[in-house]
Design a protein around this motif. Structure first.
Motif, PDB file in Angstrom:
ATOM      1  N   MET A  47       1.020   8.083 -46.965  1.00  0.00           N
ATOM      2  CA  MET A  47       2.442   8.364 -46.839  1.00  0.00           C
ATOM      3  C   MET A  47       2.946   9.121 -48.059  1.00  0.00           C
ATOM      4  SD  MET A  47       3.893   4.795 -45.247  1.00  0.00           S
ATOM      5  CE  MET A  47       5.474   5.501 -44.778  1.00  0.00           C
ATOM      6  N   ILE A  48       4.074   9.838 -47.869  1.00  0.00           N
ATOM      7  CA  ILE A  48       4.716  10.597 -48.936  1.00  0.00           C
ATOM      8  C   ILE A  48       6.202  10.218 -48.952  1.00  0.00           C
ATOM      9  CG2 ILE A  48       5.352  12.934 -49.692  1.00  0.00           C
ATOM     10  CD1 ILE A  48       2.427  12.237 -50.115  1.00  0.00           C
ATOM     11  N   TYR A  49       6.799  10.240 -50.148  1.00  0.00           N
ATOM     12  CA  TYR A  49       8.225   9.943 -50.324  1.00  0.00           C
ATOM     13  C   TYR A  49       8.907  11.139 -50.986  1.00  0.00           C
ATOM     14  CZ  TYR A  49      12.466   8.095 -52.489  1.00  0.00           C
ATOM     15  OH  TYR A  49      13.774   7.913 -52.893  1.00  0.00           O
ATOM     16  N   ALA A  50      10.090  11.505 -50.461  1.00  0.00           N
ATOM     17  CA  ALA A  50      10.923  12.527 -51.095  1.00  0.00           C
ATOM     18  C   ALA A  50      12.349  12.374 -50.609  1.00  0.00           C
ATOM     19  CB  ALA A  50      10.404  13.936 -50.783  1.00  0.00           C
ATOM     20  N   ASP A  51      13.302  12.456 -51.525  1.00  0.00           N
ATOM     21  CA  ASP A  51      14.730  12.503 -51.202  1.00  0.00           C
ATOM     22  C   ASP A  51      15.169  11.320 -50.325  1.00  0.00           C
ATOM     23  OD1 ASP A  51      17.295  13.500 -51.298  1.00  0.00           O
ATOM     24  OD2 ASP A  51      16.975  15.008 -49.732  1.00  0.00           O
ATOM     25  N   GLY A  52      14.678  10.130 -50.658  1.00  0.00           N
ATOM     26  CA  GLY A  52      15.062   8.928 -49.925  1.00  0.00           C
ATOM     27  C   GLY A  52      14.404   8.769 -48.571  1.00  0.00           C
ATOM     28  N   LYS A  53      13.392   9.596 -48.276  1.00  0.00           N
ATOM     29  CA  LYS A  53      12.745   9.568 -46.966  1.00  0.00           C
ATOM     30  C   LYS A  53      11.246   9.346 -47.109  1.00  0.00           C
ATOM     31  CE  LYS A  53      16.092  13.051 -45.427  1.00  0.00           C
ATOM     32  NZ  LYS A  53      16.266  14.467 -45.041  1.00  0.00           N
ATOM     33  N   LEU A  54      10.683   8.748 -46.080  1.00  0.00           N
ATOM     34  CA  LEU A  54       9.248   8.547 -45.973  1.00  0.00           C
ATOM     35  C   LEU A  54       8.693   9.508 -44.932  1.00  0.00           C
ATOM     36  CD1 LEU A  54       9.363   4.657 -45.762  1.00  0.00           C
ATOM     37  CD2 LEU A  54       8.719   5.979 -47.797  1.00  0.00           C
ATOM     38  N   TYR A  55       7.520  10.059 -45.227  1.00  0.00           N
ATOM     39  CA  TYR A  55       6.836  10.951 -44.297  1.00  0.00           C
ATOM     40  C   TYR A  55       5.482  10.334 -43.976  1.00  0.00           C
ATOM     41  CZ  TYR A  55      10.356  14.385 -45.688  1.00  0.00           C
ATOM     42  OH  TYR A  55      11.546  15.043 -45.931  1.00  0.00           O
ATOM     43  N   ALA A  56       5.235  10.062 -42.698  1.00  0.00           N
ATOM     44  CA  ALA A  56       3.986   9.443 -42.271  1.00  0.00           C
ATOM     45  C   ALA A  56       3.417  10.254 -41.106  1.00  0.00           C
ATOM     46  CB  ALA A  56       4.219   7.996 -41.830  1.00  0.00           C
ATOM     47  N   THR A  57       2.213  10.781 -41.288  1.00  0.00           N
ATOM     48  CA  THR A  57       1.582  11.633 -40.278  1.00  0.00           C
ATOM     49  C   THR A  57       0.431  10.901 -39.625  1.00  0.00           C
ATOM     50  OG1 THR A  57       2.172  13.612 -41.542  1.00  0.00           O
ATOM     51  CG2 THR A  57       0.494  13.861 -39.848  1.00  0.00           C
ATOM     52  N   ASP A  58       0.445  10.814 -38.287  1.00  0.00           N
ATOM     53  CA  ASP A  58      -0.640  10.130 -37.586  1.00  0.00           C
ATOM     54  C   ASP A  58      -1.735  11.125 -37.188  1.00  0.00           C
ATOM     55  OD1 ASP A  58       0.115  11.398 -35.211  1.00  0.00           O
ATOM     56  OD2 ASP A  58       1.071   9.624 -34.352  1.00  0.00           O
ATOM     57  N   ILE A  97       9.575  10.779 -39.835  1.00  0.00           N
ATOM     58  CA  ILE A  97      10.431  10.721 -41.018  1.00  0.00           C
ATOM     59  C   ILE A  97      11.298   9.472 -40.905  1.00  0.00           C
ATOM     60  CG2 ILE A  97      12.148  11.914 -42.408  1.00  0.00           C
ATOM     61  CD1 ILE A  97      11.231  14.526 -41.127  1.00  0.00           C
ATOM     62  N   LEU A  98      11.241   8.623 -41.926  1.00  0.00           N
ATOM     63  CA  LEU A  98      11.941   7.339 -41.910  1.00  0.00           C
ATOM     64  C   LEU A  98      12.815   7.208 -43.147  1.00  0.00           C
ATOM     65  CD1 LEU A  98       8.847   5.061 -41.154  1.00  0.00           C
ATOM     66  CD2 LEU A  98      10.322   6.149 -39.468  1.00  0.00           C
ATOM     67  N   GLU A  99      13.853   6.414 -43.036  1.00  0.00           N
ATOM     68  CA  GLU A  99      14.608   6.025 -44.224  1.00  0.00           C
ATOM     69  C   GLU A  99      13.758   5.074 -45.064  1.00  0.00           C
ATOM     70  OE1 GLU A  99      18.418   4.289 -43.589  1.00  0.00           O
ATOM     71  OE2 GLU A  99      19.433   6.226 -43.469  1.00  0.00           O
ATOM     72  N   ALA A 100      13.774   5.273 -46.376  1.00  0.00           N
ATOM     73  CA  ALA A 100      13.012   4.404 -47.276  1.00  0.00           C
ATOM     74  C   ALA A 100      13.841   3.182 -47.641  1.00  0.00           C
ATOM     75  CB  ALA A 100      12.592   5.176 -48.513  1.00  0.00           C
ATOM     76  N   LYS A 101      14.148   2.395 -46.625  1.00  0.00           N
ATOM     77  CA  LYS A 101      14.945   1.186 -46.796  1.00  0.00           C
ATOM     78  C   LYS A 101      14.319   0.058 -45.989  1.00  0.00           C
ATOM     79  CE  LYS A 101      19.326   3.652 -47.542  1.00  0.00           C
ATOM     80  NZ  LYS A 101      20.722   3.862 -47.072  1.00  0.00           N
ATOM     81  N   PRO A 102      14.623  -1.193 -46.326  1.00  0.00           N
ATOM     82  CA  PRO A 102      13.973  -2.311 -45.650  1.00  0.00           C
ATOM     83  C   PRO A 102      14.424  -2.536 -44.205  1.00  0.00           C
ATOM     84  CG  PRO A 102      15.542  -3.101 -47.283  1.00  0.00           C
ATOM     85  CD  PRO A 102      15.418  -1.633 -47.495  1.00  0.00           C
ATOM     86  N   VAL A 103      15.437  -1.806 -43.751  1.00  0.00           N
ATOM     87  CA  VAL A 103      15.825  -1.837 -42.339  1.00  0.00           C
ATOM     88  C   VAL A 103      15.230  -0.603 -41.668  1.00  0.00           C
ATOM     89  CG1 VAL A 103      17.737  -1.816 -40.704  1.00  0.00           C
ATOM     90  CG2 VAL A 103      17.935  -3.105 -42.832  1.00  0.00           C
TER      91      VAL A 103
END
Length: 417
Positions: free
Chosen positions: A354-365, A372-378
């Motif tokens: 995974m990669i993180y940038a600008d408050g977002k997570l990037y996960a490639t399958d 693209i996900l929010e980097a928050k616990p919700v």
């Protein structure tokens, strides 16, 4: 930001808001998967927001690294792994500036899912160093001239190898293995001279019936606090911390299982390490000495965990982890080990990190879908973009652009200028 971390970022060519960020190593400037870049593309497809794509010689799992206008990528030129190459690519248009290959006629097994040249290169802005497994460690300048190479012996394991070199001061450090010939090694990056070696006994090639399946494919990570830096490396059954200047063992903690693919994840004084093949995961405080199994372990999860190959992201004391089987994603409190997103699916299996940038997570399958996900616990999904090609590699980020290596192409994703 910690002053030493900021200094390292500046050394890597980062001055936020003034210059583009380089991506000089596996999982970025600090090896933690995090980027300072903002305004990255939010949407793309094979025909949308594609600046260019480069046809590759064959499948591969290594990631591109970027320094200013040059991209470097390791690539096997054939299925047999007899021609192992480093490519230098123009970031502006995707054209190959030069390609240097190493001929290897020895026998080195690997699995069909792990093509040769799976380790990502590393650069300091003038030299590029790449591991070709049993074919050796090679150092080139930016014009493709070979500066030195080092024969490290045979790297024999049923499933091949994939660890990437990292840089520290004047050293290049590599986890060479897995197999019977497994060790951590530090070389002078200017000359290739060996500075120190820490052997890890007990390895097995797993090529014959009855031989144990064990090994570490992980890339080690540096952790600096104050004036002290540790080199943290997960091995079968334990994690170890070394002095990167001389290879001295600082501490060790038992609790992992026999197969390890992911790199350590560090937040302040806590390191989280995860076994593969449904093995254990644990968190350890990094300020111990000697055997800290009983004194510094925060938690140990030995329940049947997902298969883990790519490495996650730690942000604000939460570990976000996209798994290789089944294709789910976790949000783990690193202080307790509790999974807040239990059974949350996210596409197919994830082999890249995974990669993180600008408050977002990037996960490639593996289908080439990037979530693209929010980097928050919700849990909140912000987008999904597909290149419709198989990928096991980790995204790279530089100058507001994304670089994705699939089995067929290297893609440059960019917003319209």
């Amino acid at each position: 930001m910690h002053l030493k971390a900021l200094a390292l970022l500046l050394l890597m060519g980062v001055t936020a808001g003034l210059h583009a960020e380089n991506w000089p190593a596996f999982r970025g400037p600090l090896g933690n998967g995090k980027s300072l870049e903002k305004d990255l593309p939010n949407t793309w497809s094979p025909t949308e927001n594609i600046k260019w794509k480069l046809k590759l010689a064959g499948p591969g799992s290594s990631s591109p690294i970027i320094w200013e206008n040059k991209i470097f990528l390791s690539q096997s030129l054939n299925k047999e792994g007899s021609e192992r190459a480093l490519l230098c690519i123009d970031r502006k248009d995707g054209k190959v500036l030069w390609q240097k290959s190493v001929n290897f006629q020895g026998k080195e097994p690997t699995h069909s899912t792990n093509p040769y040249c799976s380790g990502t290169p590393v650069t300091d802005g003038s030299k590029v160093i790449v591991s070709f497994g049993s074919a050796g460690l090679y150092c080139y300048d930016f014009e493709g001239n070979i500066l030195w190479n080092k024969d490290l012996g045979k790297c024999i394991h049923l499933w091949g190898n994939s660890s990437s070199p990292i840089l520290y001061k004047n050293l290049v450090i590599l986890n060479f293995g897995p197999g019977e010939n497994s060790f951590l090694l530090a070389l002078d990056k200017a000359t290739g001279k060996e500075i120190w070696r820490a052997n890890e006994p007990g390895g097995s090639p797993a090529t014959e019936k009855g031989q144990d399946w064990l090994g570490s494919w992980a890339t080690p990570v540096l952790h600096t606090k104050g004036d002290a830096t540790q080199l943290i490396m997960p091995w079968p059954n334990n994690i170890k911390s070394y002095n990167p200047d001389n290879g001295q063992l600082l501490w060790t903690c038992k609790g992992l299982t026999k197969l390890v693919y992911t790199s350590p994840l560090i937040e302040k004084d806590t390191v989280v390490v995860m076994s593969g093949y449904h093995g254990s995961a644990m968190a350890v405080k990094t300020d111990g000495k000697g055997d800290v199994t009983e004194s510094h372990k925060l938690w140990l999860n030995t329940a049947k965990n997902p298969q883990r190959i790519g490495t996650g992201i730690i942000h604000d004391n939460y570990l976000f982890m996209a798994n290789a089987g089944p294709g789910n994603i976790q949000c783990i409190d690193i202080l307790t080990g509790k999974d807040l997103w239990e059974n949350q699916r996210l596409g197919a299996n994830h082999w890249g990190s995974m990669i993180y940038a600008d408050g977002k997570l990037y996960a490639t399958d593996q289908n080439g879908d990037t979530f693209i996900l929010e980097a928050k616990p919700v849990f909140k999904q912000l987008g999904k973009n597909s290149l419709k090609e198989h990928t096991d590699a980790t995204l790279a980020i530089a100058d507001k652009e994304l670089f994705v290596r699939t089995f067929q192409h290297l893609w440059c994703i960019s917003n319209p200028k």
